[in-house]
Design a protein around this motif. Structure first.
Motif, PDB file in Angstrom:
ATOM      1  N   LEU A  36       0.862  -1.179   0.000  1.00  0.00           N
ATOM      2  CA  LEU A  36       0.000   0.000   0.000  1.00  0.00           C
ATOM      3  C   LEU A  36       0.903   1.234   0.000  1.00  0.00           C
ATOM      4  O   LEU A  36       1.712   1.421   0.904  1.00  0.00           O
ATOM      5  CB  LEU A  36      -0.900  -0.033   1.244  1.00  0.00           C
ATOM      6  N   LEU A  40      -3.766   4.575   5.053  1.00  0.00           N
ATOM      7  CA  LEU A  40      -5.150   4.092   5.087  1.00  0.00           C
ATOM      8  C   LEU A  40      -6.089   5.284   5.168  1.00  0.00           C
ATOM      9  O   LEU A  40      -5.824   6.251   5.896  1.00  0.00           O
ATOM     10  CB  LEU A  40      -5.366   3.188   6.311  1.00  0.00           C
TER      11      LEU A  40
ATOM     12  N   GLU B 132     -11.774  -0.792   3.977  1.00  0.00           N
ATOM     13  CA  GLU B 132     -10.607   0.033   3.649  1.00  0.00           C
ATOM     14  C   GLU B 132      -9.304  -0.691   4.030  1.00  0.00           C
ATOM     15  O   GLU B 132      -8.324  -0.672   3.284  1.00  0.00           O
ATOM     16  CB  GLU B 132     -10.713   1.390   4.374  1.00  0.00           C
ATOM     17  N   ILE B 133      -9.323  -1.372   5.163  1.00  0.00           N
ATOM     18  CA  ILE B 133      -8.110  -2.051   5.638  1.00  0.00           C
ATOM     19  C   ILE B 133      -7.752  -3.245   4.752  1.00  0.00           C
ATOM     20  O   ILE B 133      -6.578  -3.511   4.485  1.00  0.00           O
ATOM     21  CB  ILE B 133      -8.305  -2.494   7.108  1.00  0.00           C
ATOM     22  N   THR B 134      -8.764  -3.954   4.253  1.00  0.00           N
ATOM     23  CA  THR B 134      -8.502  -5.185   3.497  1.00  0.00           C
ATOM     24  C   THR B 134      -8.490  -4.974   1.984  1.00  0.00           C
ATOM     25  O   THR B 134      -8.015  -5.837   1.254  1.00  0.00           O
ATOM     26  CB  THR B 134      -9.579  -6.254   3.792  1.00  0.00           C
ATOM     27  N   GLY B 135      -9.078  -3.860   1.524  1.00  0.00           N
ATOM     28  CA  GLY B 135      -9.185  -3.660   0.077  1.00  0.00           C
ATOM     29  C   GLY B 135     -10.237  -4.549  -0.567  1.00  0.00           C
ATOM     30  O   GLY B 135     -10.239  -4.748  -1.775  1.00  0.00           O
ATOM     31  N   ARG B 263      -2.902  -4.652   1.320  1.00  0.00           N
ATOM     32  CA  ARG B 263      -4.333  -4.968   1.350  1.00  0.00           C
ATOM     33  C   ARG B 263      -4.570  -6.203   0.477  1.00  0.00           C
ATOM     34  O   ARG B 263      -4.334  -6.166  -0.737  1.00  0.00           O
ATOM     35  CB  ARG B 263      -5.147  -3.784   0.831  1.00  0.00           C
TER      36      ARG B 263
END
Lengths: 427, 495
Positions: A36, A40, B132-135, B263
């Motif tokens: 990423l 986030l 959002e954290i895992t995609g 993610r």
């Protein structure tokens, strides 16, 4: 971040010890295209005060100040305060599954006591250390019955909790198990006369059933056993066992223990449990605690019969369950200990008296005997809502054939005045 | 031993052994409605005798009983709890407070949606954060634990493939996987085919290519795997599966190594579960409860179990209970809601940056331990470690000391043992996951203890073999426990 116990200086010291220049280097071996490359998209962390404030606000949006007569598998009972004070001990709630018995004797002995009290309450000979809840305990019980009998059909009363039956469908669909429904008597609310063939692994009956009506378990057991099938009894309101005969004629009991000290908490966490006869123990799912001794002959407890479980048997295990609901089982154990032999009986008597007091002035759908829950004909819940009363569950979504009908639960937490208001609104 | 020394340990019998008729810990308000005769109301045949054997004790005895039992346990609140694959991180106290607020703990699951908007908002915000954290693109919060999430996920795969004409027959599972994976596949009606790991401890692409036929429904992969090694070929693995119409399932048990860094949804994963009781700080409770939300890509969304959360007119949230393609219901009501509340409290407290910092610290800690021990314990796989490191007992086994013995000796030094003998691909494994919750001081004490035990194994193996020496019971006879099971207390028979 207040949950991280390191200073930046210490982080640097540790990175130096590893010969690294920065945190990102710990992840450098991960291909860049899947790393990423942005932060986030979440808000920044907040203080404890702000966390509390957020949840207090949400709590205020959930029918604050209403009196609830909802039951239907989740009951409003008083929770003795010692439950939370004891389970809040970090040694209990921050411990893992007791695989290392020498430093988990607290968890192990309390589960052993839970298993014992579940046996005493249900008349069964063994009980496991818990399942996720009653609704998943049921399909696990049915799969167990299929293993024991080698049969692939099951007959389930329609008066078993509708959501439990839906979960049963999900679990059994790909196991080649056929589920057949058994009708209820429209007059009494009990199981209607039925026949089964000898391909049936089990009859599943709930008592008190979803309508609150007490079933004749002994007759069902005779029917099942005559056809070589097992009887599975579902219990969603275990407080009833303070008065009702234990389902000792059952072969497997699949029970929800929420009523024994767990808050409704919008659906969970609760604890299911499976109890059965000793001869079926090796077909059981879930963890079991057993008593044994150490080399000096001192009594101790450990997880046992693990060869049934997924971490040993993998695809041949009796279930895939690993994490269960241990802390909730501990709540139930403390609840049962606080009330004990006399208290649970008295608690059940109060439930019975209050429910019957309410029902005596209402028109009921069914004539069968009931404990603390009953079905009222008609369903004027809107007027009740204006008086801040959650009057019961509208049954049309599960049993359209009943017409307007409300499932009402009355327990020890309801005062005479609250019951009078309910009755006034419903009558 | 720097961290611990023995102290007084209270004896305590079974609760039933304290029981005496007439003692009580309860009192109910006087009954304010007329008494009802149970036999008349329920039928004489339905009434029981008293509950034989049930305890009768006073309140102070209840409190002392369970308090004494608790002191025989070790928790995260006590110290480093390095169980590999279990992510025994700190469980923030505020999480416990918010989950018990009356307006949250008191909510009945059948309250009308309009009167449960607070709960539904919590579910919605948590869903958004986890996506959002895992995609991933859609999520269900229903499953009660990791294995329950696995079952949900594999049923989703099955329903999706079935909708395309063929559910297929097999699930592929690497030999390093948790036992729940094959057990889950079996319940979902699939055959299990194990995939051998390569010399680096990861999935062998050639082996995988040969195994992925038109019969294969999915591969269940744990990433990072149970060796703490990242499956660097995850993208290629997804391509191999997708080219044959199969799905990629990710077991998110080790997600604590990835939050904020990778993610899974960006790496080609179709469906995955999270263990909120691992990565998101909700307490393990001595074995549960947990929660195992399942995230999916768009194509699996129509099959999610009911109820599904939806935003209706006027921004009102509601639960949808009927969806034509849903796999059905996997659990009654709305999941382990109290666990979901705790996980959201953790996410809000950490924020995006805090979550990433936690991941980095967790990986730093595991590597620090690895570095501190790799000259005295055998490290069978030398690939970079993420959140955990796995040693073998090869060096100590020469002196007759095995992983289980080292683990028991660690107790005397004031630590909970690591995970013993898992993963199965490492003979005599010591699987160590410190999490981010450990200070440098605690890690240094742990490393010192482990090094001291390695020395003992060489010079005085008997000390290790007879451990633990400081607990209230020694090693228990598990063989007899299984051979002649005693699974409940029974009232002694009067003479």
């Amino acid at each position: 971040m207040r949950y991280l116990p390191k200073s930046d200086i210490e982080r640097r010291q540790m990175l130096e010890a590893l010969g690294l220049g920065g945190m990102e280097e710990l992840f450098a071996h991960i291909p860049a295209e899947i790393r990423l490359s942005r932060p986030l998209n979440l808000p920044d962390g907040v203080s404890e005060m702000e966390v509390l404030r957020y949840f207090q606000k949400r709590a205020g949006e959930n029918a604050a100040g209403y009196v609830s007569f909802l039951g239907a598998g989740v009951y409003h009972h008083f929770r003795p305060v010692v439950i939370d004070s004891l389970i809040s001990r970090g040694e209990f709630y921050t411990a893992y599954t007791p695989y290392q018995a020498e430093i988990a004797q607290g968890t192990l002995q309390s589960i052993f006591e839970f298993q014992t009290m579940i046996c005493q309450l249900t008349g069964m000979e063994v009980a496991n250390a818990s399942m996720y809840d009653g609704s998943t305990a049921l399909p696990e019980a049915v799969l167990m019955a299929a293993r024991i009998t080698g049969r692939r059909k099951v007959a389930v009363a329609r008066s078993v909790h509708p959501e439990y039956r839906q979960v049963l469908d999900t679990y059994t669909r790909f196991q080649g198990i056929q589920v057949r429904e058994l009708e209820y008597d429209r007059e009494a609310g009990t199981l209607a006369p039925f026949t089964i063939d000898d391909g049936v692994a089990a009859i599943v009956l709930q008592s008190p059933n979803f309508f609150g009506i007490v079933e004749d378990l002994e007759r069902a057991a005779e029917m099942a056993h005559a056809a070589g099938a097992l009887l599975i009894v579902v219990i969603t309101e275990p407080v009833s066992l303070g008065l009702l005969k234990p389902p000792a004629s059952a072969d497997i009991v699949a029970m929800e223990t929420q009523a024994l000290g767990m808050a409704p908490s919008y659906g969970g966490p609760y604890a299911g449990v499976i109890a059965t006869r000793e001869k079926y123990v090796r077909s059981m799912p879930g963890r079991l605690v057993g008593q044994t001794t150490d080399a000096q002959g001192r009594r101790g407890f450990c997880l046992t019969l693990a060869t049934r479980e997924q971490h040993i048997r993998r695809e041949k295990a009796t279930s895939n369950i690993c994490t269960n609901q241990a802390l909730c089982a501990l709540m139930a154990a403390i609840f049962m200990t606080v009330y004990g032999k006399e208290g649970l009986r008295e608690l059940a008597r109060q439930n019975l008296a209050k429910a019957h007091y309410a029902a005596s002035r209402l028109k009921l759908k069914f004539s069968g005997p009931f404990f603390n829950e009953f079905v009222v004909a008609g369903g004027k819940t809107r007027a009740l809502l204006d008086k801040k009363i959650l009057g019961g569950l509208d049954l049309r979504k599960f049993y359209p054939e009943l017409g307007e009908a409300l499932l009402v639960s009355v327990t020890e937490v309801h005062t005479r005045q609250q019951i009078d208001e309910l009755v006034g609104g419903l009558a | 031993m720097k961290k611990a020394r023995p102290h007084v340990n209270q004896n305590e019998g079974l609760i039933f052994e304290h029981s005496s008729p007439g003692k009580r810990a309860w009192q109910l308000p006087p009954l304010d409605v007329p008494e009802v005769d149970p036999a008349a109301a329920l039928g004489g045949d339905h009434i029981r005798e008293s509950i034989g054997g049930f305890p009768e004790v006073s309140e102070v005895e209840v409190v002392r009983h369970f308090t004494r039992l608790s002191t025989w346990n070790y928790g995260v609140d006590t110290g480093l709890y390095p169980l590999g694959s279990c992510t025994m991180k700190y469980n923030p106290k505020v999480n416990e407070v918010v989950a018990r607020l009356e307006g949250i703990a008191g909510v009945h699951p059948y309250q009308p949606d309009a009167l449960a908007q607070g709960c539904l908002k919590i579910l919605r915000l948590l869903s958004g954060c986890l996506l959002e954290i895992t995609g991933m693109e859609a999520i269900t919060l229903q499953p009660a634990a990791g294995a329950h999430g696995e079952l949900t996920g594999i049923l989703l795969v099955r329903a999706y493939l079935e909708s395309r004409g063929n559910p297929r027959r097999k699930i592929l599972i690497p030999d390093s996987a948790h036992g729940t994976n094959p057990a889950t596949a079996a319940i979902a009606g699939y055959q299990v085919e194990n995939i051998r790991s390569n010399a680096l401890g990861t999935v062998d692409l050639d082996v995988l290519r040969r195994a992925v036929t038109e019969e294969v429904a999915a591969l269940m992969i744990t990433n990072p795997n149970t060796l703490g090694i990242f499956e660097e070929n995850i993208g290629a693995i997804a391509e191999i599966l997708h080219a044959r119409g199969a799905q990629l399932y990710m077991d998110g048990a080790n997600m604590n190594a990835l939050v904020g860094m990778v993610r899974p949804g960006d790496a080609g994963v179709d469906v995955m579960h999270l263990n909120l009781h691992k990565t998101f700080s909700t307490p393990h409770g001595g074995g549960g409860p947990g929660a195992g939300p399942v995230g999916v890509k768009k194509h699996l969304e129509p099959f999610l179990p009911v109820p599904v959360l939806e935003k209706g007119a006027g921004g009102r949230l509601r639960l949808i209970h009927h969806r034509p393609q849903a796999i059905g219901r996997v659990r009654a009501f709305t999941g382990n809601f109290g666990v979901l509340v705790r996980a959201l409290a953790y996410i809000l407290a950490c924020g995006g940056n805090g979550l990433k910092a936690a991941t980095q610290d967790a990986v730093l800690n595991a590597n620090y331990i690895r570095k501190g021990l790799e000259d005295v314990y055998d490290l069978p796989y030398k690939q970079p470690s993420l959140h955990e490191c796995v040693f073998s007992d090869r060096l100590q086994a020469g002196h007759g000391v095995r992983t289980g013995d080292i683990a028991k000796r660690l107790i005397d030094y004031g630590f909970h043992p690591y995970t013993v003998s898992f993963p199965l691909i490492v003979h005599g494994a010591l699987m160590i996951e410190p999490t981010e919750s450990e200070s440098k001081e605690e890690l240094d004490l742990f490393i010192e203890a482990m090094r001291e035990i390695a020395r003992e194994a060489e010079q005085e193996p008997q000390t290790v073999l007879a451990a633990p020496h400081t607990t209230r019971v020694g090693r228990l006879d598990e063989v007899t426990a299984a051979r002649r099971p005693i699974l409940r207390w029974q009232e002694p028979i009067a003479e």
